[in-house]
Design a protein around this motif. Sequence first.
Motif, PDB file in Angstrom:
ATOM      1  N   ASN A 131     -14.926  -4.863  -0.123  1.00  0.00           N
ATOM      2  CA  ASN A 131     -16.127  -4.258   0.116  1.00  0.00           C
ATOM      3  C   ASN A 131     -17.141  -5.401   0.520  1.00  0.00           C
ATOM      4  OD1 ASN A 131     -18.225  -2.519  -0.072  1.00  0.00           O
ATOM      5  ND2 ASN A 131     -18.663  -2.737  -2.476  1.00  0.00           N
ATOM      6  N   ILE A 167      -2.242   4.206   3.699  1.00  0.00           N
ATOM      7  CA  ILE A 167      -3.541   3.477   3.947  1.00  0.00           C
ATOM      8  C   ILE A 167      -4.374   4.366   4.553  1.00  0.00           C
ATOM      9  CG2 ILE A 167      -4.307   1.742   5.409  1.00  0.00           C
ATOM     10  CD1 ILE A 167      -1.822   0.363   4.951  1.00  0.00           C
ATOM     11  N   GLU A 217     -10.424   8.465   1.937  1.00  0.00           N
ATOM     12  CA  GLU A 217     -11.025   8.515   0.606  1.00  0.00           C
ATOM     13  C   GLU A 217     -12.526   7.362   0.509  1.00  0.00           C
ATOM     14  OE1 GLU A 217      -8.286   8.122  -2.575  1.00  0.00           O
ATOM     15  OE2 GLU A 217      -7.043   9.838  -1.987  1.00  0.00           O
ATOM     16  N   VAL A 218     -12.217   6.271   0.756  1.00  0.00           N
ATOM     17  CA  VAL A 218     -12.998   5.356   0.619  1.00  0.00           C
ATOM     18  C   VAL A 218     -14.309   5.250   1.616  1.00  0.00           C
ATOM     19  CG1 VAL A 218     -13.454   2.767   0.808  1.00  0.00           C
ATOM     20  CG2 VAL A 218     -11.505   3.615  -0.255  1.00  0.00           C
ATOM     21  N   ALA A 276       0.756  -1.065   0.168  1.00  0.00           N
ATOM     22  CA  ALA A 276      -0.013  -0.024  -0.031  1.00  0.00           C
ATOM     23  C   ALA A 276       1.072   1.292  -0.209  1.00  0.00           C
ATOM     24  CB  ALA A 276      -0.990   0.142   1.298  1.00  0.00           C
ATOM     25  N   ARG A 313      -5.844   6.720   1.736  1.00  0.00           N
ATOM     26  CA  ARG A 313      -7.041   5.939   1.283  1.00  0.00           C
ATOM     27  C   ARG A 313      -8.129   5.655   1.774  1.00  0.00           C
ATOM     28  NH1 ARG A 313      -9.599   5.028  -3.205  1.00  0.00           N
ATOM     29  NH2 ARG A 313      -9.832   2.977  -3.771  1.00  0.00           N
ATOM     30  N   VAL A 314      -8.043   5.273   3.199  1.00  0.00           N
ATOM     31  CA  VAL A 314      -9.366   4.915   3.947  1.00  0.00           C
ATOM     32  C   VAL A 314     -10.206   6.098   4.088  1.00  0.00           C
ATOM     33  CG1 VAL A 314     -10.132   4.446   6.099  1.00  0.00           C
ATOM     34  CG2 VAL A 314      -8.349   2.976   5.450  1.00  0.00           C
ATOM     35  N   THR A 359      -9.576  -0.543   2.423  1.00  0.00           N
ATOM     36  CA  THR A 359      -9.063   0.019   0.965  1.00  0.00           C
ATOM     37  C   THR A 359      -9.133  -1.062   0.039  1.00  0.00           C
ATOM     38  OG1 THR A 359      -6.781  -0.494   1.392  1.00  0.00           O
ATOM     39  CG2 THR A 359      -7.483   1.467   2.359  1.00  0.00           C
ATOM     40  N   ARG A 360      -9.356  -2.536   0.458  1.00  0.00           N
ATOM     41  CA  ARG A 360      -9.101  -3.600  -0.503  1.00  0.00           C
ATOM     42  C   ARG A 360     -10.416  -4.372  -0.673  1.00  0.00           C
ATOM     43  NH1 ARG A 360      -4.341  -6.013  -1.468  1.00  0.00           N
ATOM     44  NH2 ARG A 360      -2.343  -4.875  -1.066  1.00  0.00           N
TER      45      ARG A 360
END
Length: 483
Positions: free
Chosen positions: A302, A219, A225-226, A213, A222-223, A299-300
């Motif tokens: 769903n 990380i 953002e998600v 990552a 990115r978290v 981040t990986r």
Amino acid sequence: MTFGQMGLVALGFYLVGLVLVAEIARRASKDSTPSDHFLAGRDLGVFVLFLTLYATAYSGNSLLGYPGKAYRSGFSFIMATGFMMSIIVVFHALVPRLRPVAVAEGFVTPGDWVRHRFAGEPGARALSLAVGILMCTALANFLLAQLQAMGHMTGRVTDGMISYEFGIVGLAFVILFYESRGGMRAVAWTDAAQGILMLGGLAALLWWLVGTAGGLSAITERVAEVRPSAVVVPDATVCANWFSSITLLGLGSVLYPQAIQRVFAARSGKVLTRSLAIMTFMPLTTTLVVTLIGVAAITRLNLDLGVASDEVTPLLLEQWAADGGGHTAGAILVFLGALAAIMSTADSCLLSLGSLAAGDLLGRSGRDPATTKLGKRLAAGILLLMVPLAMWGQLTLWRLIELKMELLVQCVPAFLLAMHWTRLRAWPTFWGICVGTGYATVMALLGTKALGGVHVGVIGLALNVTVAWLGSLATSPRASASS
């Protein structure tokens, strides 16, 4: 060779190793007394005692339930490291007073302390039975969580070649075999190997996650953002839930029957002190790591935020294995480490369940070899009852942890308060347990998990302590207690 085939071969070698350890442990046994079978002859050294404490404390809940909870909650679950450290703090309020009495009186089960402390008092038998029922119920819940976790991990490590249901049944049989053959020695020795596997596996998985990552900062960005809610500053309710969790797990975890029995099984007080000193640092190498794994999974993956989130660790390992080469071998190592940790907790639960059911519920002597046979049979019967429930599996592992702790924490007055306050009496303590457990159970059945972030079990404990304290003040005058 495919990933599933490699996993199946590795699993086979691991299970054969467990069977061999069981046979060696059986040959090392000295007699058939409960002390030798359930406590390994009270002769565990620092290395084995530390690793068996570690492998027992960090289980399927830690490797599947905690990442799942961190995946759902985000960075706020970082408080999990705090509640694991609180367990060691509370241990220092329990162990220095409990162990000397346990050695002098030859305790085998936690109920031996209750019978010793309240001996001759009205209500002592009812209190001992209530504590035994609560502990057995909590252990059965713990065992159920491990069986569910075993089913998940077996299916993943063999890429579906072994189903969830067959994984539960097959591994339950293996645990029952080596636990019955080798008792605490087999459990402790396998725990030692399982603890090493778990430590190595978690370190390797975190290294892969962070490395691919681009570091922890990447990380976190990115978290955000998600799922922005995963990085927000916790509100008052979440903070209240932190402190409630620290109270619930800090107080409840030290009363794990299997943990108390390891206090009894230590070779000496010095051995126990050194083992607990090392345990102080393990939340940093385990709980913090699994929390970061759960957050990184945002981040990986769903996933649905319910039961499906317990699949976080297996799904990450599948992604790692898909990179091929050394990554596949590393993923299999982590799978086995996780499975080993789960089995180590399950076998400890089963061993303790057998001894508690025979000694604390049925009142059999802790010095009679017949108690050992009865304990083995009862453990086998309980395991058979748990297997169908594990196949149902509709609760998250974290919720199973909460339910278990909300029951176990009601035993606190009979241990911690009883050790530090001589005026505590048996009947008020019994009624306190009834009030606290009744409140927590009714609220759970009504679907209420917490009030203002505070677990209903913690509120029940407050009611429990109040009843025990006021009742003891009313029935135990200071002059009488002094005499």
